[in-house]
Design an enzyme around this catalytic site. Structure first.
Site, mmCIF file in Angstrom:
data_model
loop_
_atom_site.group_PDB
_atom_site.id
_atom_site.type_symbol
_atom_site.label_atom_id
_atom_site.label_comp_id
_atom_site.label_asym_id
_atom_site.label_seq_id
_atom_site.Cartn_x
_atom_site.Cartn_y
_atom_site.Cartn_z
ATOM 1 N N LYS A 1 0.863 -1.182 0.000
ATOM 2 C CA LYS A 1 0.000 0.000 0.000
ATOM 3 C C LYS A 1 0.898 1.230 0.000
ATOM 4 C CE LYS A 1 -3.873 2.060 2.639
ATOM 5 N NZ LYS A 1 -4.763 1.916 3.814
ATOM 6 N N SER B 1 -9.759 1.990 2.924
ATOM 7 C CA SER B 1 -8.884 2.769 2.081
ATOM 8 C C SER B 1 -7.850 1.925 1.338
ATOM 9 C CB SER B 1 -8.153 3.812 2.925
ATOM 10 O OG SER B 1 -7.295 3.162 3.865
ATOM 11 N N SER C 1 -10.006 -0.422 7.128
ATOM 12 C CA SER C 1 -9.430 -0.346 5.785
ATOM 13 C C SER C 1 -8.686 -1.571 5.282
ATOM 14 C CB SER C 1 -8.509 0.856 5.677
ATOM 15 O OG SER C 1 -9.278 2.010 5.507
HETATM 16 N N1 GLN Z 1 -13.251 4.330 6.303
HETATM 17 C C1 GLN Z 1 -12.665 4.816 7.522
HETATM 18 C C2 GLN Z 1 -12.249 6.250 7.344
HETATM 19 O O1 GLN Z 1 -12.569 6.797 6.355
HETATM 20 C C3 GLN Z 1 -11.503 3.944 7.903
HETATM 21 C C4 GLN Z 1 -10.313 4.201 7.082
HETATM 22 C C5 GLN Z 1 -9.144 3.372 7.493
HETATM 23 O O2 GLN Z 1 -9.281 2.333 8.148
HETATM 24 N N2 GLN Z 1 -7.968 3.830 7.136
HETATM 25 O O3 GLN Z 1 -11.635 6.833 8.166
#
Ligand code: GLN
Length: 488
Positions: free
Chosen positions: A80, A155, A179
């Site tokens: 990532k 994400s 995420s």
């Molecule tokens: N969807 C959540 C957010 O927008 C979690 C994102 C994540 O785990 N990095 O913050």
């Protein structure tokens, strides 16, 4: 007939390398060919590192020829783009870091490099990991290989789409509020978010430091266990990493699960859960019962407070962490600043996208003098209540099971204009981050041609147990073996 290379597990690939059935260079070339052919339709990678990958593969081949190396030597992967990679652009999905070349490797990257893995590229992601659909990336949205009109989740959407499309056998991700698990669910993968502190955050660009954890997105629990083994453990560079022994995850994968007590939180099966997803998750849970597990209904009473609590805590930490991007030391700098304020203002205005700005504004607000007690302090108290729900639950059960996401993959653009609806797609994943607990997602039976995720949550440092339960389920079912159309 032997399986195509991109359908083999990490263990099978490692065995093939050792048997000289193929070389690491041939393996990397095979995957790079798939990336060239399939990624233009997915946008799962921000950077492809063909030359470096082939050099790393040659080094791995030399190591293997000497009889050296370990279980991951010569195996390709994708990181990532939130993980710093020395000499390779590390964008974090943001214009702010579009030209940032990291001067060092994140611990996760360094450990996997030392293990002999071959990095094929860096995965697209929501900007600074803020999002649930991979639509906030400066590099454009990622498409779900199961249906290109749908999101892969976020994400870590690029990591998930890439592994689902067989562009790499495994990828790294990070999970602040879901995420790793949510994109794993939406793309039909197995992903694990370890206990907070199990995996070093050094060199993993910070979003919300008290919630962020790195982990693998893989095609099976067995593969996830191998990668977690390589990255888990104490790191003196990260003061929140825990100095506790890492168990041998592979050693307990085959343990029986007869008598395992599985808690089913009633709050995870109520309103808001798509009935078809519910049916699929219940089918997977019935399979656990068939394997000898006992299920009991439990209550995680403060579940409804997880999303509002998270959307105070995470933005607060993000507003502090992202203060460093000021156009001075690194990152985007505006052209011809008039003075210092102009430099700060325009560099940040140009470098960050709308979702990141929204979070910084919310975070700055909840931390400000008049509102700190009403919002930030209150959220910390709720965080404690949420942790206590789990403490009580784990006095009764070994693992908790439920859905990962309330729906299957939604359409691109469907929720992009409505942040609250988007935030609610993480309703089942966020609590584990707030409590710091390990949690994973693995495929249940797909519905309407789209993957569904079963979530398993465990007590602190119970990763081995989660992987064991997931592995036993995967030995008994084939949901994790489904391949997106066109990716065969
Ligand atoms: N969807 C959540 C957010 O927008 C979690 C994102 C994540 O785990 N990095 O913050």
């Amino acid at each position: 007939m032997s399986l195509p290379l991109h359908e083999r597990s990490l263990g099978q690939l490692a065995a093939g390398l050792r048997a000289r059935e193929f070389s690491s260079r041939e393996l990397a070339t095979h995957y790079l060919g798939r990336i060239a052919r399939l990624d233009p339709g997915l946008n799962s990678l921000v950077t492809t590192c063909a030359e470096d990958a082939l050099a790393a593969a040659d080094a791995a081949d030399a190591r293997l020829a000497r009889g050296d190396g370990g279980p991951l030597t010569g195996l390709p992967l994708i990181h990532k783009d939130i993980f710093c990679t020395q000499g390779v652009r590390t964008s974090c999905g943001s214009r702010m870091l579009d030209t940032f070349v990291a001067p060092y490797d994140a611990t996760v990257v360094a450990r996997l490099k030392a293990a002999g893995t071959v990095m094929l590229g860096k995965a697209n992601m929501d900007e600074f990991a803020m999002g649930s659909s991979n639509e906030t990336s400066w590099y454009g949205p990622v498409r779900n290989p199961w249906d290109p009109d749908r999101v892969p989740g976020g994400s870590s959407g690029g990591s998930a789409a890439a592994v689902a499309a067989r562009l790499a056998p495994v990828a790294t991700g990070t999970d602040t509020g879901g995420s790793i698990r949510q994109p794993a669910a939406l793309c039909g993968l197995t992903g694990i978010k370890p206990t907070y502190g199990r995996v070093s955050r050094w060199g993993m660009i910070a979003f919300a430091s008290s919630l962020d954890q790195g982990g693998p997105l893989a095609r099976s629990a067995q593969d996830a266990a191998l990668v977690l083994q390589a990255v888990a453990g104490y790191d003196p560079h990260d003061s929140t990493s825990v100095d506790a022994p890492v168990p041998e995850y592979a050693a307990t994968l085959d343990d029986g699960i007869a008598g395992l007590r599985v808690g089913l939180p009633k709050e995870y099966f109520g309103e808001g859960l798509d009935p078809k997803v519910r049916h699929s998750v219940e089918t997977a849970i019935a399979e656990l019962r068939r394997l000898g597990a006992q299920t009991v209904e439990i209550s995680l009473a403060n579940t409804a407070l997880a999303v509002p609590t998270y959307y105070v805590v995470a933005p607060a930490e993000c507003s502090s962490n992202l203060a460093r991007y000021d156009g001075v030391r690194y990152g985007h700098r505006c052209a011809d600043p008039k003075d210092l304020s102009d430099l700060y203002e325009r560099s940040r205005a140009e470098g960050f996208g709308a979702e990141v700005k929204r979070r910084i504004l919310i975070g700055t607000y909840v931390l400000s003098a008049g509102y700190y007690d009403a919002y930030y302090l209150k959220a910390q108290q709720l965080r404690q209540l949420i942790s206590e729900d789990f403490r009580r639950a784990f006095a009764e059960v070994d693992v908790i099971a439920g859905p990962t996401s309330p729906t299957t993959a939604f359409r691109l653009g469907e929720k992009a204009g409505d942040p609250v609806t988007m935030y609610l797609s993480d309703i089942y994943t966020i609590a584990a981050n707030l409590a710091g607990l390990p949690a994973m997602s693995l495929p249940a039976e797909p519905v309407g041609g789209l993957p569904v995720g079963l979530q398993l949550m465990g007590n602190y440092f119970a990763e081995a147990r989660l992987l064991n339960v997931a592995h036993r389920l995967q030995e008994a079912t084939d949901w994790h073996r489904r391949v997106p159309p066109g990716c065969e």
